[in-house]
Design a protein around this motif. Sequence first.
Motif, PDB file in Angstrom:
ATOM      1  N   GLY A 131      -4.397  37.235  40.503  1.00 45.06           N
ATOM      2  CA  GLY A 131      -4.276  36.797  39.119  1.00 45.06           C
ATOM      3  C   GLY A 131      -5.666  36.745  38.528  1.00 45.06           C
ATOM      4  O   GLY A 131      -6.628  37.031  39.221  1.00 45.06           O
ATOM      5  N   PRO A 132      -5.828  36.420  37.265  1.00 47.58           N
ATOM      6  CA  PRO A 132      -4.789  36.208  36.265  1.00 47.58           C
ATOM      7  C   PRO A 132      -4.287  37.537  35.717  1.00 47.58           C
ATOM      8  O   PRO A 132      -4.905  38.583  35.950  1.00 47.58           O
ATOM      9  CB  PRO A 132      -5.528  35.440  35.182  1.00 47.58           C
ATOM     10  N   GLY A 133      -3.174  37.496  35.013  1.00 45.13           N
ATOM     11  CA  GLY A 133      -2.632  38.715  34.452  1.00 45.13           C
ATOM     12  C   GLY A 133      -1.199  38.501  34.044  1.00 45.13           C
ATOM     13  O   GLY A 133      -0.721  37.371  33.967  1.00 45.13           O
ATOM     14  N   MET A 134      -0.501  39.614  33.803  1.00 45.80           N
ATOM     15  CA  MET A 134       0.908  39.520  33.416  1.00 45.80           C
ATOM     16  C   MET A 134       1.737  39.390  34.683  1.00 45.80           C
ATOM     17  O   MET A 134       1.528  40.114  35.657  1.00 45.80           O
ATOM     18  CB  MET A 134       1.314  40.778  32.652  1.00 45.80           C
ATOM     19  N   GLY A 135       2.709  38.506  34.643  1.00 49.92           N
ATOM     20  CA  GLY A 135       3.470  38.164  35.839  1.00 49.92           C
ATOM     21  C   GLY A 135       4.154  39.341  36.509  1.00 49.92           C
ATOM     22  O   GLY A 135       3.940  39.602  37.697  1.00 49.92           O
TER      23      GLY A 135
END
Lengths: 318, 370
Positions: free
Chosen positions: B99-103
């Motif tokens: 992460g972080p990012g789009m799930g």
Amino acid sequence: MTAAATTTAPQPIPAPVPDPSPPEPSIHDFPLPSALLHPSSEPPTLITQGAEGRVYRTTWVDAGRECALKHRPAKPYRHPVLDARLTRHRILSEARILQKCRREGVAVPALYGVDEAAGLLALEWIPGAPVRVCVNGWIARRKERRRRLADGAVGDESKAQEGQDNSEPAVVAEVTADEEGADVLMDLLRRMGEAVGRLHKSGVVHGDLTTSNLMLRPWEKGKAPSNGHAETEQAAEESLDGEIVIIDFGLASQGTADEDRAVDLYVLERAFGSTHPKAEGLFPVVLDGYRGTFKGAPVVLKKLEDVRMRGRKRSMLG
Amino acid sequence: MTVASTKQPRHAAGPLYALGLEGSANKLGIGVLSHDPATNQTTILSNVRHTFVSPPGTGFLPKDTAKHHRTHFASVCAAALRDAGVSPAQLSCICYTKGPGMGAPLTSVAVGARALSLLWERPLVGVNHCVGHIEMGRVITGASNPVVLYVSGGNTQVIAYASQRYRIFGETLDIAVGNCIDRFARTLRIPNDPFPGYNVEQLAKKGGVLLDLPYAVKGMDCSFSGILAAADVLAAQMFAQDKLLAAGGALKEGETRITPEDLCFTLQETVYAMLVEITERAMAHVGSRQVLVVGGVGCNERLQEMMGRMAADRGGSVYATDERFCIDNGIMIALAGLLAWETGFETRLEDSTCTQRFRTDEVHIAWRED
């Protein structure tokens, strides 16, 4: 839907080389603003190159009156129209806000003169050191003290090994509220909170609160509150004694919105944590100092919790 | 993040190899890299990327992006290993973006990483995407201890290193700068290929009139949502002018004809000036003269130019990389993962989750000395 694929040939990358120019902020030569080239002015010294501009130490009108001359040079990276707009707006707003603070009795530098077209602001010179330096000095002295203690333990042959093992983490451990000598630091932090509270009470939001923008001005002779404060300068520095003077109102604005005040505190909290990681845990003392300064302070502190939660991509834990 | 019980540094004679898997946004990037702990020399062996590009006027949705990553995972991975000439058995570890990012895209790649880990019996290392960008930037440019501006479609942060953490000095208070630019590109219906920011940059090069947009800097933080809203209002005015002129009407006297070029120019000048300003503030604050720009927006030449002027004014210099390393890629994940692996770090299979929220300052940077 289209696709892009890239490939690179293997090529070794050498190990990173150390910074060729050490980050020691030695000041290099700039063209001086014309006000400082006037033959009657004292030879100026460049004090700092902040992000906003350069601050020179010089004199104002007569040789005995020390002055901080703040010069906002044109930023060559910025579009000239945008740059002129921002510089003019910021200089005038800074001058107005300093005047307002003076009127309301907040400790800020006196305003001597403004030239918004040339990007100049002449301000009272504040003696003393930034709170950043004072706090770091305190932490350094604490480290030194602990190291000496640890060395003392090493001197004892039987405890040599043990003493080193146990003391090493303590030297670098975070500052806690109940440790010996922390009371002077906590007192300084409380005064920081009170100073910010007084500022907010007067209807001004600073916009860039850091420990670099808070000065610790030693009490003037005879002006110190009569409750047994330090007399000598050395003792004053060690005791973290003096009045907090807020400087650099380049990003300040007038307003009484709890939201803006809370963001102000949030900016200070984050700057404090990044600048003094060892003392990060003591920041609530600043907020305690703030709480008592004006009627709306508890509401602002409540709002601060919302601002903290909203901080981007905060960890979801806890 | 869970740490293996044995935190002993790992040594080896000769270089160690790592596979990096990145898919936190619309780029699926897989690469192989080697790092020699003894000489601290890094070699990029392969860097393959496959981008999901959505039609003009639209953004990439998590569902479609995840499907793209799942579809291309095996082929991109095979290409990366083939280009590198490295067999799975040579790999020290498999590094993936935690992460972080789009799930949904993160999950797709994490599942792929787990499958490879079980298949090849190689350990996993979960990597913070932002730390990957920073480490890659440092290695490529040779900047040892810079202030880092990390700007992309999902992140806008000013970072400086202190006591084994990358500390965040300033960041956006709302949307990321890349998001602001991408969404404005959508407003103007500019193509998303190769990426919206590139096309905005090309249009901006032809513009020259600075229109009026707000300027939102708060200390070391900044805000972009208001600027996007104001730019959208100007764009709506431009579309109204288009319509009027097409119908044979004329502009009011004194009214400026707004063009897409000037809009892009104004947007770039404004938001990049803000970014350079907060970076300069951080440099002044920590007393550093090096500045490193990483992340997708970091390959914008105008931003690099402005940053270079600012740094030169402070007697320093700017370090930037090109799109191979700026834009999300697998090797940056491989590098940050391998550096952590060498210090004894490992992510056990049962802990190999991913998360949309993972702050840069949560990672213990064990591989850097104080």
